[in-house]
Design a protein around this motif. Structure first.
Motif, PDB file in Angstrom:
ATOM      1  N   LEU A  42      11.583  48.044 -25.411  1.00 42.57           N
ATOM      2  CA  LEU A  42      10.975  47.806 -26.725  1.00 42.57           C
ATOM      3  C   LEU A  42      11.853  46.905 -27.588  1.00 42.57           C
ATOM      4  O   LEU A  42      11.353  46.023 -28.284  1.00 42.57           O
ATOM      5  N   ARG A  43      13.143  47.129 -27.534  1.00 49.08           N
ATOM      6  CA  ARG A  43      14.064  46.306 -28.336  1.00 49.08           C
ATOM      7  C   ARG A  43      14.122  44.879 -27.809  1.00 49.08           C
ATOM      8  O   ARG A  43      14.184  43.918 -28.581  1.00 49.08           O
ATOM      9  N   TYR A  82      11.794  43.174 -26.107  1.00 47.96           N
ATOM     10  CA  TYR A  82      10.537  42.423 -26.216  1.00 47.96           C
ATOM     11  C   TYR A  82       9.751  42.827 -27.466  1.00 47.96           C
ATOM     12  O   TYR A  82       8.525  42.835 -27.450  1.00 47.96           O
ATOM     13  N   GLN A  83      10.474  43.156 -28.530  1.00 49.30           N
ATOM     14  CA  GLN A  83       9.797  43.629 -29.731  1.00 49.30           C
ATOM     15  C   GLN A  83       8.885  42.565 -30.344  1.00 49.30           C
ATOM     16  O   GLN A  83       7.821  42.889 -30.880  1.00 49.30           O
ATOM     17  N   LYS A  84       9.263  41.284 -30.247  1.00 55.68           N
ATOM     18  CA  LYS A  84       8.415  40.228 -30.804  1.00 55.68           C
ATOM     19  C   LYS A  84       7.093  40.145 -30.064  1.00 55.68           C
ATOM     20  O   LYS A  84       6.020  40.026 -30.682  1.00 55.68           O
ATOM     21  N   ILE A 134       5.704  42.536 -28.362  1.00 53.47           N
ATOM     22  CA  ILE A 134       4.962  43.781 -28.614  1.00 53.47           C
ATOM     23  C   ILE A 134       4.266  43.719 -29.961  1.00 53.47           C
ATOM     24  O   ILE A 134       3.087  44.075 -30.082  1.00 53.47           O
ATOM     25  N   PHE A 135       4.969  43.265 -30.986  1.00 49.60           N
ATOM     26  CA  PHE A 135       4.367  43.197 -32.318  1.00 49.60           C
ATOM     27  C   PHE A 135       3.227  42.184 -32.367  1.00 49.60           C
ATOM     28  O   PHE A 135       2.226  42.397 -33.057  1.00 49.60           O
TER      29      PHE A 135
END
Length: 218
Positions: free
Chosen positions: A180-181, A183-185, A187-188
């Motif tokens: 999650l950290r 590929y957070q962009k 994911i958002f």
């Protein structure tokens, strides 16, 4: 006595087969295997190998086979240890149920890829599936060690089982959080699809399997 001897003999053969699989992977893919072992604490392996294009990934295939076998052995022994009233017939049916579950999980992966394609964020989902595959495969190595302890050590079996479950949970939760950290962009930017994916293809299948298991053996 005959039933106990058969069970031990079968599991010993399976564990030897798993050790053979791991050694084969280590010999065929020495550099990748070393990188793979670091997946517990860093993302080097994911970054290096997630975007490789291979129709048949022998590395992941052999380690997934080890994961499937070691998971089956661990579940079987957990069932035997925690349910004192179990019989040979109950154990046999439970093992059959596990095989069915493994098939369902394989089909689930196929469906995941199809859904990712139609949602038009397949590249992101491929990386996510690769991350999940790596976590399963590293869990398979940890379960191999747990099964060896269950079969050959004098340690309390319940202690081994609960300790193994805690370690496996921490490893997989840590891997998910790091993903999650990392590929957070992505994911958002695809948050709705990602949330829908988690609900439909991550949570629901396990709820269904739990209900089937509870109704069948409860």
């Amino acid at each position: 006595m005959l039933r106990e001897y058969f069970t031990q003999d079968l599991y010993i053969s399976l564990l030897i087969g798993c050790l053979f699989l791991v050694v084969t992977v280590r010999q065929l893919f020495a550099t990748r295997f070393i990188d793979f072992l670091t997946v517990i604490w860093n993302d080097r392996y994911i970054k290096l190998y997630a975007k490789e294009r291979k129709k048949l990934d022998i590395f992941n295939g052999l380690l997934f086979l080890n994961f499937a076998i070691t998971t089956g052995i661990f579940i079987f022994h957990t069932y035997l240890t925690l349910d004192d009233s179990s019989t040979f017939e109950d154990n046999y049916l439970y093992l059959v149920f596990f095989c069915i579950t493994a098939i369902i999980l394989i089909l689930k992966t196929i469906v995941e890829r199809v859904i990712a394609y139609f949602f038009e964020f397949s590249e992101f989902i491929k990386v996510y599936l690769f991350q999940k595959s790596a976590q399963k495969n590293i869990s398979g190595l940890l379960l191999l060690l747990s099964n060896i302890l269950l079969l050959f050590s004098s340690l309390d079996k319940k202690l081994i089982i609960y300790s193994s479950l805690i370690v496996l949970s921490l490893v997989n939760i840590s891997g998910f959080i790091r993903f999650l950290r990392l590929y957070q962009k992505a994911i958002f930017s695809n948050f709705f699809y990602f949330l829908l994916y988690l609900c439909a293809l991550e949570i629901t299948p396990y709820v269904i399997l739990y209900k089937v298991l509870k109704d069948y053996f409860g």
